[in-house]
Scaffold this active site. Sequence first.
Site, PDB file in Angstrom:
ATOM      1  N   TYR A 139       0.815  -1.216   0.000  1.00 46.14           N
ATOM      2  CA  TYR A 139       0.000   0.000   0.000  1.00 46.14           C
ATOM      3  C   TYR A 139       0.850   1.268   0.000  1.00 46.14           C
ATOM      4  O   TYR A 139       0.453   2.282  -0.551  1.00 46.14           O
ATOM      5  CB  TYR A 139      -0.902   0.026   1.241  1.00 46.14           C
ATOM      6  CG  TYR A 139      -2.286  -0.522   1.031  1.00 46.14           C
ATOM      7  CD1 TYR A 139      -2.472  -1.822   0.579  1.00 46.14           C
ATOM      8  CD2 TYR A 139      -3.407   0.254   1.302  1.00 46.14           C
ATOM      9  CE1 TYR A 139      -3.744  -2.328   0.404  1.00 46.14           C
ATOM     10  CE2 TYR A 139      -4.683  -0.249   1.135  1.00 46.14           C
ATOM     11  CZ  TYR A 139      -4.846  -1.545   0.688  1.00 46.14           C
ATOM     12  OH  TYR A 139      -6.104  -2.041   0.521  1.00 46.14           O
ATOM     13  N   LYS A 190       2.150 -15.315   2.387  1.00 46.89           N
ATOM     14  CA  LYS A 190       2.347 -16.042   1.130  1.00 46.89           C
ATOM     15  C   LYS A 190       3.819 -16.433   1.090  1.00 46.89           C
ATOM     16  O   LYS A 190       4.578 -16.030   0.189  1.00 46.89           O
ATOM     17  CB  LYS A 190       1.914 -15.141  -0.047  1.00 46.89           C
ATOM     18  CG  LYS A 190       1.862 -15.842  -1.393  1.00 46.89           C
ATOM     19  CD  LYS A 190       0.729 -16.848  -1.532  1.00 46.89           C
ATOM     20  CE  LYS A 190       0.865 -17.608  -2.824  1.00 46.89           C
ATOM     21  NZ  LYS A 190      -0.080 -18.745  -2.926  1.00 46.89           N
ATOM     22  N   ASP A 222      -4.092 -17.813   0.117  1.00 48.13           N
ATOM     23  CA  ASP A 222      -5.103 -18.449  -0.742  1.00 48.13           C
ATOM     24  C   ASP A 222      -5.879 -19.501   0.040  1.00 48.13           C
ATOM     25  O   ASP A 222      -7.113 -19.569  -0.015  1.00 48.13           O
ATOM     26  CB  ASP A 222      -4.458 -19.042  -2.014  1.00 48.13           C
ATOM     27  CG  ASP A 222      -3.237 -19.919  -1.755  1.00 48.13           C
ATOM     28  OD1 ASP A 222      -2.736 -19.945  -0.608  1.00 48.13           O
ATOM     29  OD2 ASP A 222      -2.794 -20.582  -2.711  1.00 48.13           O
ATOM     30  N   ASP A 246      -6.943  -6.464   3.798  1.00 55.40           N
ATOM     31  CA  ASP A 246      -8.011  -5.740   3.091  1.00 55.40           C
ATOM     32  C   ASP A 246      -8.971  -6.744   2.455  1.00 55.40           C
ATOM     33  O   ASP A 246     -10.192  -6.641   2.583  1.00 55.40           O
ATOM     34  CB  ASP A 246      -7.384  -4.840   2.021  1.00 55.40           C
ATOM     35  CG  ASP A 246      -8.423  -4.065   1.229  1.00 55.40           C
ATOM     36  OD1 ASP A 246      -9.350  -3.514   1.860  1.00 55.40           O
ATOM     37  OD2 ASP A 246      -8.316  -4.033  -0.005  1.00 55.40           O
ATOM     38  N   ASP A 250     -13.001  -8.107   3.922  1.00 53.32           N
ATOM     39  CA  ASP A 250     -14.243  -8.004   3.138  1.00 53.32           C
ATOM     40  C   ASP A 250     -14.916  -9.372   3.036  1.00 53.32           C
ATOM     41  O   ASP A 250     -16.131  -9.497   3.135  1.00 53.32           O
ATOM     42  CB  ASP A 250     -13.974  -7.474   1.716  1.00 53.32           C
ATOM     43  CG  ASP A 250     -14.128  -5.966   1.614  1.00 53.32           C
ATOM     44  OD1 ASP A 250     -13.847  -5.277   2.614  1.00 53.32           O
ATOM     45  OD2 ASP A 250     -14.535  -5.478   0.536  1.00 53.32           O
TER      46      ASP A 250
HETATM   47  C1  IPM Z   1     -10.609  -0.444   3.616  1.00 53.63           C
HETATM   48  C2  IPM Z   1     -10.748   0.193   2.248  1.00 53.63           C
HETATM   49  C3  IPM Z   1      -9.533   1.058   1.984  1.00 53.63           C
HETATM   50  C4  IPM Z   1      -8.328   0.154   1.998  1.00 53.63           C
HETATM   51  C5  IPM Z   1      -9.599   1.899   0.689  1.00 53.63           C
HETATM   52  C6  IPM Z   1     -10.794   2.810   0.690  1.00 53.63           C
HETATM   53  C7  IPM Z   1      -8.338   2.681   0.463  1.00 53.63           C
HETATM   54  O1  IPM Z   1     -10.942  -0.782   1.282  1.00 53.63           O
HETATM   55  O2  IPM Z   1     -10.534   0.300   4.611  1.00 53.63           O
HETATM   56  O3  IPM Z   1     -10.582  -1.670   3.681  1.00 53.63           O
HETATM   57  O4  IPM Z   1      -7.997  -0.472   0.985  1.00 53.63           O
HETATM   58  O5  IPM Z   1      -7.691   0.047   3.052  1.00 53.63           O
HETATM   59 MG    MG Z   2     -11.174  -2.743   2.064  1.00 54.80          MG
END
Ligand code: IPM
Ligand code: MG
Length: 359
Positions: A139, A190, A222, A246, A250
């Site tokens: 990042y 990884k 993975d 990240d 999700d």
């Molecule tokens: C999160 C989001 C952010 C990230 C984006 C908006 C930059 O996806 O907080 O998970 O990738 O960290």
């Molecule tokens: Mg995110």
Amino acid sequence: MKNILILPGDYIGPEVMAEAVKVLEVFKAEGEPIAWSFGHLGGAAYEAEGHPYPPSTQQAARAADAILMGAVGGPKYDGLPRAVRPEQGILGIRKDLGLFANLRPALAYEALAAASPLKPELIAGLDVLIVRELTGDIYFGQPRGRRKTADGHDEGYDTMHYSVPEIERIAHVAFQAARKRRRRLCSVDKENVLETSRLWREVMIRVGRDYPDVELTHLYVDNAAMQLIKNPRQFDVIVTGNLFGDILSDEASQLAGSIGMLPSASLDANNKGLYEPIHGSAPDIAGQNKANPLAMILSVGMMFKYSFGRTDLADRIDAAVRKVLQDGKRTGDIAQPGEPVIGTQEMGAAVVDALRTSK
Ligand code: IPM
Ligand code: MG
């Protein structure tokens, strides 16, 4: 007095934040020593001040005891140069304040078992904490950019790296969190491919020697992505780098039924924190009173717990959220076909009612 900086952000950000502020108002009315002020971040900041993390916000954020953030970004800003895109606001504030430890709990609420795409028997009782490193990795790695390959093609490139101190400090956060829970920590990397991951794993194992009471395991990312879907209850705490975290967080949000349910804390070395839902700014439903404010409200709970040491208030928020879910209150994202759906404001009001009667 604890000073809270509120950064509502873009699209549904201000809508869910308005409900979080109602929760703050309940506690203030009870005499809690909290005060808050508002600032800009993301697209809203670009529009007001020409930068996604402008100096005024920087100053206020550095001075605040804690920060609440809605969500940033959206199609309105997609055409902007990368340096002033809303994402740079959130990445900028994380880096500026040294918020390296991102805690993303995923809980399966009993009342929402049917909202998860996974079978209820797979997720019943699920309680996973993802600890994501937040200020390093690919990042922020340099160099990055565009260049020409030897044979003249345009090429984009990024750099993944982690230093030993960066890995050590997130390892300690994760081991300590595991210690307060079921004492199991799974480090995700990884290592079969990446040098960065080889160092990551070595350091995790070394730091683990200070925590003989915590069981440390390792998974390739993975496989971890697969295991999260196949048998999510095997996990207690997961620790991983910025990019993998990240993605996995999700994924974990779906175990909880909806990404609209997951709060997060981003902490510095002194537990000063920025608290935000993990969901985005949801442009498709913005301005329609449709967004689920519960992740934002639960983020307020995390603030009381981690930055203000007020687990009692965090517990009351958690209990109020459970109660409204048990009472059958549903925003669109967590409703089953045929279930009545309420709006953002009605959901916020229901939580406030539950909180008032819980004192
Ligand atoms: C999160 C989001 C952010 C990230 C984006 C908006 C930059 O996806 O907080 O998970 O990738 O960290
Ligand atoms: Mg995110």
